[in-house]
Design an enzyme around this catalytic site. Sequence first.
Site, short mmCIF file in Angstrom:
data_model
loop_
_atom_site.label_atom_id
_atom_site.label_comp_id
_atom_site.label_asym_id
_atom_site.label_seq_id
_atom_site.Cartn_x
_atom_site.Cartn_y
_atom_site.Cartn_z
N HIS A 187 -9.05 -6.80 -5.97
CA HIS A 187 -9.12 -5.51 -6.70
C HIS A 187 -9.65 -5.73 -8.12
CE1 HIS A 187 -7.39 -2.50 -4.06
NE2 HIS A 187 -6.29 -3.20 -3.84
N GLY A 193 2.26 -4.83 -3.48
CA GLY A 193 1.42 -5.31 -4.58
C GLY A 193 0.67 -4.15 -5.20
N GLN A 223 -6.28 -0.35 -9.69
CA GLN A 223 -5.90 0.79 -8.84
C GLN A 223 -5.33 1.95 -9.65
OE1 GLN A 223 -3.67 -2.03 -6.11
NE2 GLN A 223 -4.27 -0.45 -4.64
N HIS A 241 -5.49 -10.36 -2.13
CA HIS A 241 -5.88 -8.94 -2.02
C HIS A 241 -5.91 -8.30 -3.42
CE1 HIS A 241 -5.28 -4.83 0.05
NE2 HIS A 241 -4.99 -4.57 -1.21
N GLU A 242 -4.91 -8.61 -4.26
CA GLU A 242 -4.84 -8.01 -5.60
C GLU A 242 -5.93 -8.58 -6.51
OE1 GLU A 242 -3.14 -5.55 -5.46
OE2 GLU A 242 -1.73 -6.07 -3.87
N CYS A 253 -3.82 -0.89 2.21
CA CYS A 253 -4.06 -0.80 0.77
C CYS A 253 -3.68 0.59 0.30
CB CYS A 253 -5.53 -1.08 0.47
SG CYS A 253 -5.91 -1.01 -1.30
N LEU A 254 -2.95 0.66 -0.80
CA LEU A 254 -2.55 1.96 -1.35
C LEU A 254 -3.77 2.78 -1.76
CD1 LEU A 254 0.49 0.73 -3.47
CD2 LEU A 254 0.55 1.90 -1.25
O1 GNR Z 1 1.39 -2.61 0.21
C1 GNR Z 1 0.48 -3.36 0.57
N1 GNR Z 1 0.61 -4.06 1.73
C2 GNR Z 1 -0.26 -5.08 2.12
C3 GNR Z 1 -0.17 -5.54 3.43
C4 GNR Z 1 -0.99 -6.56 3.87
C5 GNR Z 1 -1.90 -7.14 3.00
C6 GNR Z 1 -2.01 -6.67 1.70
C7 GNR Z 1 -1.20 -5.66 1.25
S1 GNR Z 1 -1.31 -5.10 -0.39
C8 GNR Z 1 -0.76 -3.44 -0.22
C9 GNR Z 1 -0.64 -2.77 -1.59
C10 GNR Z 1 -1.99 -2.69 -2.24
O2 GNR Z 1 -2.85 -1.91 -1.91
N2 GNR Z 1 -2.24 -3.55 -3.18
O3 GNR Z 1 -3.45 -3.57 -3.76
NI NI Z 2 -4.84 -2.80 -2.34
#
Ligand code: GNR
Ligand code: NI
Length: 171
Positions: free
Chosen positions: A137, A46, A51, A133-134, A91-92
């Site tokens: 952000h 995601g 980001q 999660h997104e 999270c990236l």
């Molecule tokens: O790549 C991602 N893996 C992930 C694993 C578990 C819960 C959420 C994520 S999102 C993350 C990519 C990211 O940072 N998206 O904002």
């Molecule tokens: Ni993230």
Amino acid sequence: MAKLKILEFPDPRLRTKASPVEVVDDDLRALIADMFETMYAAPGIGLAATQVDVHKRLLVTDISANSDAPLALINPVILEKDGLVATDEGCLSVPGFYEEVERAEQIKVRFLDRDGVEVELEAEGLQAVCIQHEIDHLDGKLFVDYISEAKRQRIRKKLLKEQRQLTAEAT
Ligand code: GNR
Ligand code: NI
């Protein structure tokens, strides 16, 4: 197409609350294409516009094993949440750190797709977790906000040190 730079914690720009997308046009579709390229290259499941320092309510995700199920969500709103599931999240924007976070197990989300068409999607498991999660952000929130202050400070310190070393090496 272009790969975009991903902001890293504790960059204050990750705390920006994104504004709604007003029009779904070719410029937005070009940004979506760049976000998919960036997400697949990372690799990640995601990516939120926040980001890549674009403060619009837009996210991309693909939880498939073969990177063949791209999904772009514009102005996403969670309509319903059910159940709870704990996931080891990464999270990236917080590279190298993984912590358990509890979120709704199933959600119903409404959004506009790439063509500007309103869609309602029922998601569960990893897809539901990723969309939550997104959307966090887009509201300036990170998964490290759910863990202890002590753990968050340790992560902040390590990432700042890494970032300082990378800046020093580049000069
Ligand atoms: O790549 C991602 N893996 C992930 C694993 C578990 C819960 C959420 C994520 S999102 C993350 C990519 C990211 O940072 N998206 O904002
Ligand atoms: Ni993230």
